[in-house]
Design a protein around this motif. Structure first.
Motif, PDB file in Angstrom:
ATOM      1  N   ALA A  59       8.175   4.153   6.766  1.00 37.55           N
ATOM      2  CA  ALA A  59       7.025   4.982   6.395  1.00 37.55           C
ATOM      3  C   ALA A  59       5.724   4.321   6.856  1.00 37.55           C
ATOM      4  CB  ALA A  59       7.002   5.205   4.889  1.00 37.55           C
ATOM      5  N   VAL A  60       5.657   2.978   6.719  1.00 38.17           N
ATOM      6  CA  VAL A  60       4.456   2.246   7.168  1.00 38.17           C
ATOM      7  C   VAL A  60       4.313   2.381   8.680  1.00 38.17           C
ATOM      8  CG1 VAL A  60       3.522  -0.086   7.505  1.00 38.17           C
ATOM      9  CG2 VAL A  60       4.362   0.597   5.265  1.00 38.17           C
ATOM     10  N   MET A  61       5.437   2.239   9.390  1.00 38.03           N
ATOM     11  CA  MET A  61       5.404   2.346  10.853  1.00 38.03           C
ATOM     12  C   MET A  61       4.898   3.724  11.277  1.00 38.03           C
ATOM     13  SD  MET A  61       8.974   0.506  11.800  1.00 38.03           S
ATOM     14  CE  MET A  61       8.691   0.364  13.565  1.00 38.03           C
ATOM     15  N   LEU A  62       5.401   4.741  10.590  1.00 31.85           N
ATOM     16  CA  LEU A  62       5.012   6.111  10.932  1.00 31.85           C
ATOM     17  C   LEU A  62       3.542   6.367  10.624  1.00 31.85           C
ATOM     18  CD1 LEU A  62       8.181   7.873   9.566  1.00 31.85           C
ATOM     19  CD2 LEU A  62       7.270   8.245  11.855  1.00 31.85           C
ATOM     20  N   LYS A  63       3.095   5.879   9.492  1.00 33.20           N
ATOM     21  CA  LYS A  63       1.710   6.190   9.081  1.00 33.20           C
ATOM     22  C   LYS A  63       0.676   5.417   9.888  1.00 33.20           C
ATOM     23  CE  LYS A  63      -1.338   6.617   5.124  1.00 33.20           C
ATOM     24  NZ  LYS A  63      -1.638   7.984   4.776  1.00 33.20           N
ATOM     25  N   TYR A  64       0.951   4.145  10.106  1.00 30.72           N
ATOM     26  CA  TYR A  64      -0.084   3.311  10.736  1.00 30.72           C
ATOM     27  C   TYR A  64       0.207   2.984  12.195  1.00 30.72           C
ATOM     28  CZ  TYR A  64      -1.211   2.725   5.798  1.00 30.72           C
ATOM     29  OH  TYR A  64      -1.510   2.964   4.487  1.00 30.72           O
ATOM     30  N   GLY A  65       1.277   3.542  12.735  1.00 28.52           N
ATOM     31  CA  GLY A  65       1.589   3.316  14.144  1.00 28.52           C
ATOM     32  C   GLY A  65       2.008   1.880  14.437  1.00 28.52           C
ATOM     33  N   VAL A  66       2.697   1.245  13.500  1.00 24.34           N
ATOM     34  CA  VAL A  66       3.199  -0.121  13.741  1.00 24.34           C
ATOM     35  C   VAL A  66       4.469   0.006  14.584  1.00 24.34           C
ATOM     36  CG1 VAL A  66       4.136  -2.217  12.653  1.00 24.34           C
ATOM     37  CG2 VAL A  66       2.258  -0.970  11.564  1.00 24.34           C
ATOM     38  N   LYS A  67       4.438  -0.626  15.778  1.00 25.62           N
ATOM     39  CA  LYS A  67       5.535  -0.349  16.716  1.00 25.62           C
ATOM     40  C   LYS A  67       6.777  -1.198  16.498  1.00 25.62           C
ATOM     41  CE  LYS A  67       2.877   1.715  20.344  1.00 25.62           C
ATOM     42  NZ  LYS A  67       1.975   1.387  21.377  1.00 25.62           N
ATOM     43  N   ASP A  68       6.605  -2.331  15.814  1.00 24.25           N
ATOM     44  CA  ASP A  68       7.765  -3.200  15.610  1.00 24.25           C
ATOM     45  C   ASP A  68       7.829  -3.617  14.139  1.00 24.25           C
ATOM     46  OD1 ASP A  68       9.670  -5.307  15.560  1.00 24.25           O
ATOM     47  OD2 ASP A  68       9.278  -5.688  17.691  1.00 24.25           O
ATOM     48  N   ILE A  69       8.903  -3.256  13.476  1.00 23.95           N
ATOM     49  CA  ILE A  69       9.054  -3.532  12.035  1.00 23.95           C
ATOM     50  C   ILE A  69       8.911  -5.025  11.734  1.00 23.95           C
ATOM     51  CG2 ILE A  69      11.588  -3.782  12.077  1.00 23.95           C
ATOM     52  CD1 ILE A  69      11.673  -2.205   9.458  1.00 23.95           C
ATOM     53  N   ARG A  70       9.297  -5.871  12.719  1.00 18.98           N
ATOM     54  CA  ARG A  70       9.270  -7.319  12.477  1.00 18.98           C
ATOM     55  C   ARG A  70       7.851  -7.832  12.255  1.00 18.98           C
ATOM     56  NH1 ARG A  70      13.495  -7.921  17.355  1.00 18.98           N
ATOM     57  NH2 ARG A  70      12.081  -6.317  18.069  1.00 18.98           N
ATOM     58  N   SER A  71       6.846  -7.116  12.818  1.00 23.29           N
ATOM     59  CA  SER A  71       5.469  -7.596  12.627  1.00 23.29           C
ATOM     60  C   SER A  71       5.025  -7.445  11.163  1.00 23.29           C
ATOM     61  CB  SER A  71       4.498  -6.892  13.577  1.00 23.29           C
ATOM     62  OG  SER A  71       4.607  -5.511  13.411  1.00 23.29           O
ATOM     63  N   LEU A  78       0.840  -1.208   0.000  1.00 21.22           N
ATOM     64  CA  LEU A  78       0.000   0.000   0.000  1.00 21.22           C
ATOM     65  C   LEU A  78       0.870   1.251   0.000  1.00 21.22           C
ATOM     66  CD1 LEU A  78      -2.769  -0.793   2.666  1.00 21.22           C
ATOM     67  CD2 LEU A  78      -3.065  -0.582   0.207  1.00 21.22           C
ATOM     68  N   MET A  79       1.890   1.240   0.877  1.00 17.21           N
ATOM     69  CA  MET A  79       2.757   2.411   1.008  1.00 17.21           C
ATOM     70  C   MET A  79       3.584   2.617  -0.264  1.00 17.21           C
ATOM     71  SD  MET A  79       3.814   5.024   2.603  1.00 17.21           S
ATOM     72  CE  MET A  79       3.058   4.947   4.221  1.00 17.21           C
ATOM     73  N   SER A  80       4.174   1.531  -0.780  1.00 18.07           N
ATOM     74  CA  SER A  80       4.970   1.659  -2.010  1.00 18.07           C
ATOM     75  C   SER A  80       4.107   2.232  -3.135  1.00 18.07           C
ATOM     76  CB  SER A  80       5.505   0.292  -2.459  1.00 18.07           C
ATOM     77  OG  SER A  80       6.344  -0.240  -1.479  1.00 18.07           O
ATOM     78  N   ASP A  81       2.888   1.681  -3.280  1.00 22.08           N
ATOM     79  CA  ASP A  81       1.986   2.154  -4.344  1.00 22.08           C
ATOM     80  C   ASP A  81       1.716   3.649  -4.208  1.00 22.08           C
ATOM     81  OD1 ASP A  81       1.886  -0.379  -5.281  1.00 22.08           O
ATOM     82  OD2 ASP A  81      -0.198  -0.796  -4.727  1.00 22.08           O
TER      83      ASP A  81
END
Ligand code: FA5
Length: 344
Positions: free
Chosen positions: A316-328, A111-114
Protein backbone atom coordinates in the motif's frame (compact mmCIF):
# COMPACT_ATOMS: atom_id res chain seq x y z
CA UNK A 1 47.57 61.56 61.99
CA UNK A 2 44.91 61.97 59.24
CA UNK A 3 41.53 63.40 60.12
CA UNK A 4 38.19 61.98 59.02
CA UNK A 5 37.95 64.88 56.62
CA UNK A 6 41.35 64.13 55.04
CA UNK A 7 40.55 60.43 54.64
CA UNK A 8 37.22 61.29 53.08
CA UNK A 9 38.81 63.70 50.58
CA UNK A 10 41.56 61.24 49.74
CA UNK A 11 39.09 58.36 49.27
CA UNK A 12 36.75 60.40 47.10
CA UNK A 13 39.63 61.50 44.92
CA UNK A 14 40.90 57.90 44.53
CA UNK A 15 37.43 56.61 43.66
CA UNK A 16 36.93 59.43 41.17
CA UNK A 17 40.07 58.37 39.32
CA UNK A 18 39.12 54.65 39.21
CA UNK A 19 38.11 54.06 35.59
CA UNK A 20 37.56 50.32 35.52
CA UNK A 21 36.19 47.45 37.65
CA UNK A 22 39.60 46.06 38.47
CA UNK A 23 40.92 49.35 39.90
CA UNK A 24 37.71 49.85 41.79
CA UNK A 25 37.99 46.47 43.47
CA UNK A 26 41.57 47.25 44.49
CA UNK A 27 40.48 50.56 45.97
CA UNK A 28 37.58 48.94 47.80
CA UNK A 29 40.10 46.78 49.66
CA UNK A 30 42.49 49.72 50.24
CA UNK A 31 39.75 51.92 51.69
CA UNK A 32 37.28 49.54 53.37
CA UNK A 33 39.42 46.41 53.89
CA UNK A 34 40.74 45.07 57.22
CA UNK A 35 43.97 46.99 56.81
CA UNK A 36 42.40 49.86 54.88
CA UNK A 37 42.17 53.61 55.48
CA UNK A 38 38.99 53.39 57.54
CA UNK A 39 40.46 50.64 59.73
CA UNK A 40 43.45 52.97 60.41
CA UNK A 41 41.01 55.71 61.30
CA UNK A 42 39.23 53.48 63.78
CA UNK A 43 42.55 52.81 65.54
CA UNK A 44 42.53 56.47 66.60
CA UNK A 45 39.56 55.68 68.80
CA UNK A 46 41.67 54.36 71.65
CA UNK A 47 43.44 57.78 72.03
CA UNK A 48 40.15 59.64 72.45
CA UNK A 49 38.26 60.51 75.60
CA UNK A 50 35.47 58.15 76.52
CA UNK A 51 32.68 60.62 75.66
CA UNK A 52 34.27 61.55 72.27
CA UNK A 53 34.43 57.91 71.12
CA UNK A 54 30.74 57.34 70.17
CA UNK A 55 30.67 60.61 68.19
CA UNK A 56 33.88 59.66 66.38
CA UNK A 57 32.65 56.10 65.76
CA UNK A 58 29.40 57.38 64.33
CA UNK A 59 31.23 59.73 61.96
CA UNK A 60 33.55 56.96 60.70
CA UNK A 61 30.53 54.70 60.22
CA UNK A 62 28.70 57.41 58.25
CA UNK A 63 31.75 57.84 56.04
CA UNK A 64 32.00 54.09 55.57
CA UNK A 65 28.38 53.91 54.39
CA UNK A 66 28.82 56.87 52.08
CA UNK A 67 31.92 55.33 50.47
CA UNK A 68 30.25 51.91 50.15
CA UNK A 69 27.32 53.54 48.36
CA UNK A 70 29.64 55.33 45.94
CA UNK A 71 31.50 52.07 45.22
CA UNK A 72 28.24 50.16 44.60
CA UNK A 73 26.99 52.80 42.21
CA UNK A 74 30.27 52.87 40.33
CA UNK A 75 30.24 49.07 40.01
CA UNK A 76 26.74 49.09 38.47
CA UNK A 77 27.61 51.90 36.14
CA UNK A 78 30.73 50.03 34.96
CA UNK A 79 28.75 46.82 34.38
CA UNK A 80 26.08 48.71 32.49
CA UNK A 81 28.50 50.54 30.21
CA UNK A 82 30.40 47.29 29.59
CA UNK A 83 27.14 45.66 28.50
CA UNK A 84 26.20 48.57 26.26
CA UNK A 85 29.65 48.45 24.71
CA UNK A 86 29.27 44.71 24.02
CA UNK A 87 25.80 45.15 22.58
CA UNK A 88 26.95 47.86 20.19
CA UNK A 89 29.91 45.74 19.07
CA UNK A 90 28.07 42.42 18.67
CA UNK A 91 25.47 43.14 16.05
CA UNK A 92 23.05 40.24 15.42
CA UNK A 93 22.11 39.58 11.82
CA UNK A 94 18.47 38.60 12.15
CA UNK A 95 18.33 37.74 8.44
CA UNK A 96 20.62 34.71 8.95
CA UNK A 97 18.78 31.36 8.82
CA UNK A 98 17.91 29.98 12.28
CA UNK A 99 19.44 26.83 13.74
CA UNK A 100 16.49 24.51 13.28
CA UNK A 101 16.12 21.46 15.48
CA UNK A 102 16.03 18.17 13.60
CA UNK A 103 12.88 16.31 14.49
CA UNK A 104 11.86 12.81 13.58
CA UNK A 105 8.76 11.82 11.67
CA UNK A 106 6.62 8.74 11.36
CA UNK A 107 7.86 5.93 9.14
CA UNK A 108 5.74 5.56 5.97
CA UNK A 109 4.67 2.07 7.11
CA UNK A 110 3.36 3.60 10.35
CA UNK A 111 1.64 6.40 8.45
CA UNK A 112 -0.13 3.88 6.22
CA UNK A 113 -1.06 1.53 9.08
CA UNK A 114 -2.46 4.47 11.08
CA UNK A 115 -4.53 5.65 8.10
CA UNK A 116 -6.04 2.17 7.54
CA UNK A 117 -6.76 1.60 11.23
CA UNK A 118 -8.32 5.04 11.52
CA UNK A 119 -10.64 4.33 8.60
CA UNK A 120 -11.79 0.96 9.95
CA UNK A 121 -12.24 2.12 13.52
CA UNK A 122 -14.40 4.93 12.12
CA UNK A 123 -16.54 2.16 10.59
CA UNK A 124 -16.92 0.46 13.98
CA UNK A 125 -14.10 -2.11 13.81
CA UNK A 126 -12.08 -2.86 16.96
CA UNK A 127 -8.27 -3.08 16.77
CA UNK A 128 -6.91 -6.46 17.94
CA UNK A 129 -3.28 -7.59 18.04
CA UNK A 130 -1.67 -11.01 18.39
CA UNK A 131 1.74 -12.59 19.04
CA UNK A 132 4.45 -12.51 16.35
CA UNK A 133 5.74 -15.87 17.57
CA UNK A 134 2.61 -17.88 16.87
CA UNK A 135 1.41 -21.41 17.43
CA UNK A 136 1.14 -23.68 14.38
CA UNK A 137 -2.44 -24.20 15.50
CA UNK A 138 -3.55 -20.60 14.86
CA UNK A 139 -1.30 -19.83 11.90
CA UNK A 140 -2.07 -22.99 9.91
CA UNK A 141 -4.40 -25.60 11.42
CA UNK A 142 -7.28 -23.28 12.34
CA UNK A 143 -6.88 -21.64 8.94
CA UNK A 144 -7.73 -25.01 7.44
CA UNK A 145 -4.13 -25.76 6.47
CA UNK A 146 -3.43 -29.07 8.25
CA UNK A 147 -0.02 -30.60 8.78
CA UNK A 148 1.69 -31.68 5.57
CA UNK A 149 -0.77 -29.72 3.41
CA UNK A 150 1.05 -28.50 0.27
CA UNK A 151 -0.27 -24.94 0.88
CA UNK A 152 2.22 -24.66 3.76
CA UNK A 153 4.96 -24.69 1.16
CA UNK A 154 3.87 -21.24 -0.13
CA UNK A 155 4.13 -19.81 3.37
CA UNK A 156 7.30 -21.40 4.62
CA UNK A 157 8.60 -19.50 7.62
CA UNK A 158 11.09 -19.31 10.46
CA UNK A 159 10.37 -21.97 13.12
CA UNK A 160 11.26 -21.40 16.77
CA UNK A 161 10.50 -25.06 17.58
CA UNK A 162 8.11 -27.66 16.17
CA UNK A 163 5.04 -25.88 17.47
CA UNK A 164 6.02 -22.24 17.33
CA UNK A 165 6.87 -20.14 14.31
CA UNK A 166 7.09 -16.52 13.18
CA UNK A 167 3.56 -15.97 11.89
CA UNK A 168 3.21 -15.89 8.12
CA UNK A 169 0.03 -13.86 8.00
CA UNK A 170 -2.30 -11.89 10.26
CA UNK A 171 -4.91 -14.58 9.55
CA UNK A 172 -3.42 -16.10 12.71
CA UNK A 173 -5.01 -13.22 14.66
CA UNK A 174 -8.28 -13.88 12.81
CA UNK A 175 -8.39 -17.53 13.95
CA UNK A 176 -7.59 -16.48 17.52
CA UNK A 177 -10.43 -13.92 17.51
CA UNK A 178 -12.87 -16.42 15.98
CA UNK A 179 -12.13 -18.77 18.86
CA UNK A 180 -12.20 -16.21 21.69
CA UNK A 181 -15.30 -14.40 20.39
CA UNK A 182 -17.31 -17.45 19.20
CA UNK A 183 -19.90 -16.75 21.89
CA UNK A 184 -19.77 -13.02 21.43
CA UNK A 185 -21.02 -12.44 17.90
CA UNK A 186 -21.07 -10.40 15.72
CA UNK A 187 -17.31 -9.90 15.24
CA UNK A 188 -15.88 -6.79 13.61
CA UNK A 189 -12.12 -6.49 14.04
CA UNK A 190 -9.09 -5.01 12.30
CA UNK A 191 -5.75 -6.66 13.16
CA UNK A 192 -2.39 -5.13 12.27
CA UNK A 193 0.99 -6.79 12.72
CA UNK A 194 4.39 -7.88 11.41
CA UNK A 195 4.51 -11.08 9.37
CA UNK A 196 7.39 -13.24 8.18
CA UNK A 197 8.01 -15.62 5.28
CA UNK A 198 10.85 -17.44 3.67
CA UNK A 199 10.27 -15.39 0.50
CA UNK A 200 13.07 -14.39 -1.83
CA UNK A 201 13.45 -10.65 -1.46
CA UNK A 202 12.75 -8.66 -4.64
CA UNK A 203 11.20 -5.27 -5.52
CA UNK A 204 7.79 -6.25 -4.12
CA UNK A 205 8.65 -9.06 -1.66
CA UNK A 206 10.37 -8.88 1.69
CA UNK A 207 11.00 -11.68 4.20
CA UNK A 208 9.39 -9.42 6.81
CA UNK A 209 6.41 -7.23 6.02
CA UNK A 210 3.28 -5.82 7.62
CA UNK A 211 -0.26 -7.03 7.12
CA UNK A 212 -3.62 -5.79 8.31
CA UNK A 213 -6.38 -8.34 8.66
CA UNK A 214 -10.03 -7.36 8.56
CA UNK A 215 -12.74 -9.73 9.80
CA UNK A 216 -16.50 -9.33 9.93
CA UNK A 217 -18.82 -12.15 11.04
CA UNK A 218 -22.57 -11.73 11.36
CA UNK A 219 -25.81 -13.06 9.92
CA UNK A 220 -26.35 -12.48 6.19
CA UNK A 221 -22.90 -11.16 5.29
CA UNK A 222 -22.32 -11.42 1.56
CA UNK A 223 -19.52 -11.08 -0.97
CA UNK A 224 -20.94 -7.69 -2.03
CA UNK A 225 -20.35 -6.42 1.54
CA UNK A 226 -16.70 -7.37 1.15
CA UNK A 227 -16.42 -5.69 -2.25
CA UNK A 228 -18.06 -2.49 -0.98
CA UNK A 229 -15.79 -2.38 2.08
CA UNK A 230 -12.67 -2.79 -0.06
CA UNK A 231 -13.78 -0.12 -2.52
CA UNK A 232 -14.29 2.35 0.34
CA UNK A 233 -10.76 1.60 1.54
CA UNK A 234 -9.21 1.94 -1.94
CA UNK A 235 -10.79 5.32 -2.62
CA UNK A 236 -10.11 6.56 0.92
CA UNK A 237 -6.42 5.69 0.70
CA UNK A 238 -5.65 6.32 -2.96
CA UNK A 239 -8.22 8.83 -4.23
CA UNK A 240 -11.74 8.79 -5.69
CA UNK A 241 -10.68 7.51 -9.11
CA UNK A 242 -8.72 4.51 -7.76
CA UNK A 243 -9.86 1.32 -9.48
CA UNK A 244 -9.59 -2.11 -7.92
CA UNK A 245 -9.67 -5.51 -9.59
CA UNK A 246 -10.97 -8.65 -7.93
CA UNK A 247 -9.33 -11.80 -9.29
CA UNK A 248 -10.56 -15.28 -8.44
CA UNK A 249 -8.05 -16.92 -6.17
CA UNK A 250 -7.66 -19.71 -3.67
CA UNK A 251 -7.05 -19.62 0.05
CA UNK A 252 -7.76 -22.62 2.28
CA UNK A 253 -9.53 -20.41 4.80
CA UNK A 254 -11.94 -18.55 2.49
CA UNK A 255 -14.52 -19.69 -0.07
CA UNK A 256 -14.85 -18.07 -2.51
CA UNK A 257 -11.46 -16.32 -2.46
CA UNK A 258 -10.19 -13.30 -4.35
CA UNK A 259 -7.03 -11.37 -4.78
CA UNK A 260 -7.39 -7.61 -5.05
CA UNK A 261 -5.17 -5.54 -7.30
CA UNK A 262 -4.72 -1.81 -7.72
CA UNK A 263 -3.64 -0.08 -10.93
CA UNK A 264 0.18 0.15 -10.95
CA UNK A 265 1.35 3.55 -9.63
CA UNK A 266 4.39 3.53 -11.91
CA UNK A 267 2.92 2.89 -15.35
CA UNK A 268 -0.75 3.67 -14.60
CA UNK A 269 -1.73 0.31 -16.07
CA UNK A 270 0.50 0.32 -19.18
CA UNK A 271 2.78 -2.46 -17.88
CA UNK A 272 6.30 -1.97 -16.49
CA UNK A 273 9.01 -3.74 -14.53
CA UNK A 274 7.47 -2.78 -11.16
CA UNK A 275 4.17 -4.57 -11.94
CA UNK A 276 5.88 -7.28 -13.99
CA UNK A 277 4.20 -5.93 -17.18
CA UNK A 278 0.67 -6.62 -15.86
CA UNK A 279 -0.42 -3.03 -15.14
CA UNK A 280 -1.69 -4.11 -11.70
CA UNK A 281 -0.13 -4.55 -8.25
CA UNK A 282 -1.59 -7.02 -5.79
CA UNK A 283 -2.61 -5.37 -2.54
CA UNK A 284 -4.51 -8.01 -0.63
CA UNK A 285 -6.12 -11.40 -0.43
CA UNK A 286 -9.71 -11.80 0.71
CA UNK A 287 -12.83 -13.93 0.65
CA UNK A 288 -15.78 -15.30 2.56
CA UNK A 289 -14.59 -17.10 5.69
CA UNK A 290 -14.67 -20.86 5.01
CA UNK A 291 -17.49 -22.65 6.91
CA UNK A 292 -14.92 -25.14 8.16
CA UNK A 293 -12.89 -22.31 9.75
CA UNK A 294 -16.02 -21.05 11.50
CA UNK A 295 -16.94 -24.56 12.72
CA UNK A 296 -13.40 -25.21 14.03
CA UNK A 297 -13.75 -22.07 16.15
CA UNK A 298 -17.16 -23.21 17.42
CA UNK A 299 -19.33 -20.88 15.32
CA UNK A 300 -22.53 -22.13 13.63
CA UNK A 301 -21.71 -21.75 9.92
CA UNK A 302 -25.33 -22.26 8.86
CA UNK A 303 -26.39 -19.18 10.79
CA UNK A 304 -23.31 -17.00 10.53
CA UNK A 305 -21.13 -15.98 7.61
CA UNK A 306 -18.54 -13.31 7.09
CA UNK A 307 -15.66 -11.95 5.13
CA UNK A 308 -11.97 -11.54 5.83
CA UNK A 309 -9.15 -9.79 4.06
CA UNK A 310 -5.38 -9.55 4.56
CA UNK A 311 -3.72 -6.44 3.21
CA UNK A 312 -0.01 -5.84 2.65
CA UNK A 313 0.82 -2.46 4.21
CA UNK A 314 4.20 -2.33 2.43
CA UNK A 315 2.47 -2.72 -0.93
CA UNK A 316 0.00 0.00 0.00
CA UNK A 317 2.91 2.36 0.81
CA UNK A 318 4.55 1.53 -2.52
CA UNK A 319 1.33 2.23 -4.38
CA UNK A 320 0.55 5.47 -2.58
CA UNK A 321 3.97 7.08 -2.52
CA UNK A 322 5.52 5.51 -5.61
CA UNK A 323 8.23 3.61 -3.71
CA UNK A 324 9.75 1.36 -6.35
CA UNK A 325 11.57 -1.13 -4.16
CA UNK A 326 10.05 -2.55 -0.96
CA UNK A 327 13.56 -3.06 0.47
CA UNK A 328 14.09 0.71 0.72
CA UNK A 329 11.39 0.72 3.43
CA UNK A 330 13.68 -1.35 5.63
CA UNK A 331 17.13 0.09 4.98
CA UNK A 332 16.58 3.34 6.91
CA UNK A 333 17.80 5.68 4.20
CA UNK A 334 17.04 9.10 5.71
CA UNK A 335 16.64 10.62 2.25
CA UNK A 336 13.57 8.46 1.78
CA UNK A 337 12.31 8.86 5.35
CA UNK A 338 12.65 12.67 5.23
CA UNK A 339 10.26 12.78 2.26
CA UNK A 340 7.43 11.64 4.49
CA UNK A 341 7.64 14.61 6.83
CA UNK A 342 4.91 16.39 4.91
CA UNK A 343 2.44 13.49 4.86
CA UNK A 344 1.71 13.35 8.57
C1 FA5 B 1 -2.44 -13.99 2.83
O1 FA5 B 1 -1.48 -13.79 3.55
C2 FA5 B 1 -3.80 -14.25 3.37
N1 FA5 B 1 -3.69 -14.52 4.77
C3 FA5 B 1 -4.68 -13.05 3.11
C4 FA5 B 1 -6.10 -13.31 3.39
C5 FA5 B 1 -6.65 -12.94 4.60
C6 FA5 B 1 -6.92 -13.92 2.47
C7 FA5 B 1 -7.97 -13.18 4.90
C8 FA5 B 1 -8.22 -14.20 2.72
C9 FA5 B 1 -8.73 -13.80 3.94
P1 FA5 B 1 -1.15 -13.46 0.61
O2 FA5 B 1 -0.09 -14.45 0.81
O3 FA5 B 1 -1.64 -13.25 -0.76
O4 FA5 B 1 -2.42 -13.81 1.51
O5 FA5 B 1 -0.68 -12.08 1.22
C10 FA5 B 1 -1.56 -10.99 1.39
C11 FA5 B 1 -0.88 -9.67 1.03
O6 FA5 B 1 0.32 -9.53 1.80
C12 FA5 B 1 -0.39 -9.64 -0.42
O7 FA5 B 1 -1.42 -9.22 -1.27
C13 FA5 B 1 0.71 -8.63 -0.34
O8 FA5 B 1 0.20 -7.31 -0.35
C14 FA5 B 1 1.31 -8.90 1.01
N2 FA5 B 1 2.48 -9.77 0.91
C15 FA5 B 1 2.51 -11.11 0.81
N3 FA5 B 1 3.78 -11.56 0.78
C16 FA5 B 1 4.58 -10.48 0.86
C17 FA5 B 1 5.99 -10.25 0.90
N4 FA5 B 1 6.85 -11.24 0.87
N5 FA5 B 1 6.45 -8.99 0.98
C18 FA5 B 1 5.58 -7.96 1.05
N6 FA5 B 1 4.23 -8.09 1.05
C19 FA5 B 1 3.74 -9.33 0.95
Amino acid sequence: MSSIHDIKEESLQLLKDADNLEKLEKLRVEILGKKGLLADLMKQMRDLDKDERPVFGQKVNDLKQELEKIIREKISSFIESEMLKKLSEEKIDITLPGASLKHGNKHPLTLMSDAILELYTSMGYTVVKGPEIELDKYNFERANIPENHPAREMQDTFFVDVERLLRTHTTAIQTRVLESESNNLPIKVICPGKTYRRDDDDATHSHQFIQIEGLLIDENIKMTDLKGTLEVMATHLFGDDQKIRLRPSYFQFTEPSVEVDLVCFNCKGEGCSVCKQTGWIELLGAGMVHPKVLEMAGIDSLRYSGFAFGLGVDRAVMLKYGVKDIRSLYTNDVRLLDMFDRFD
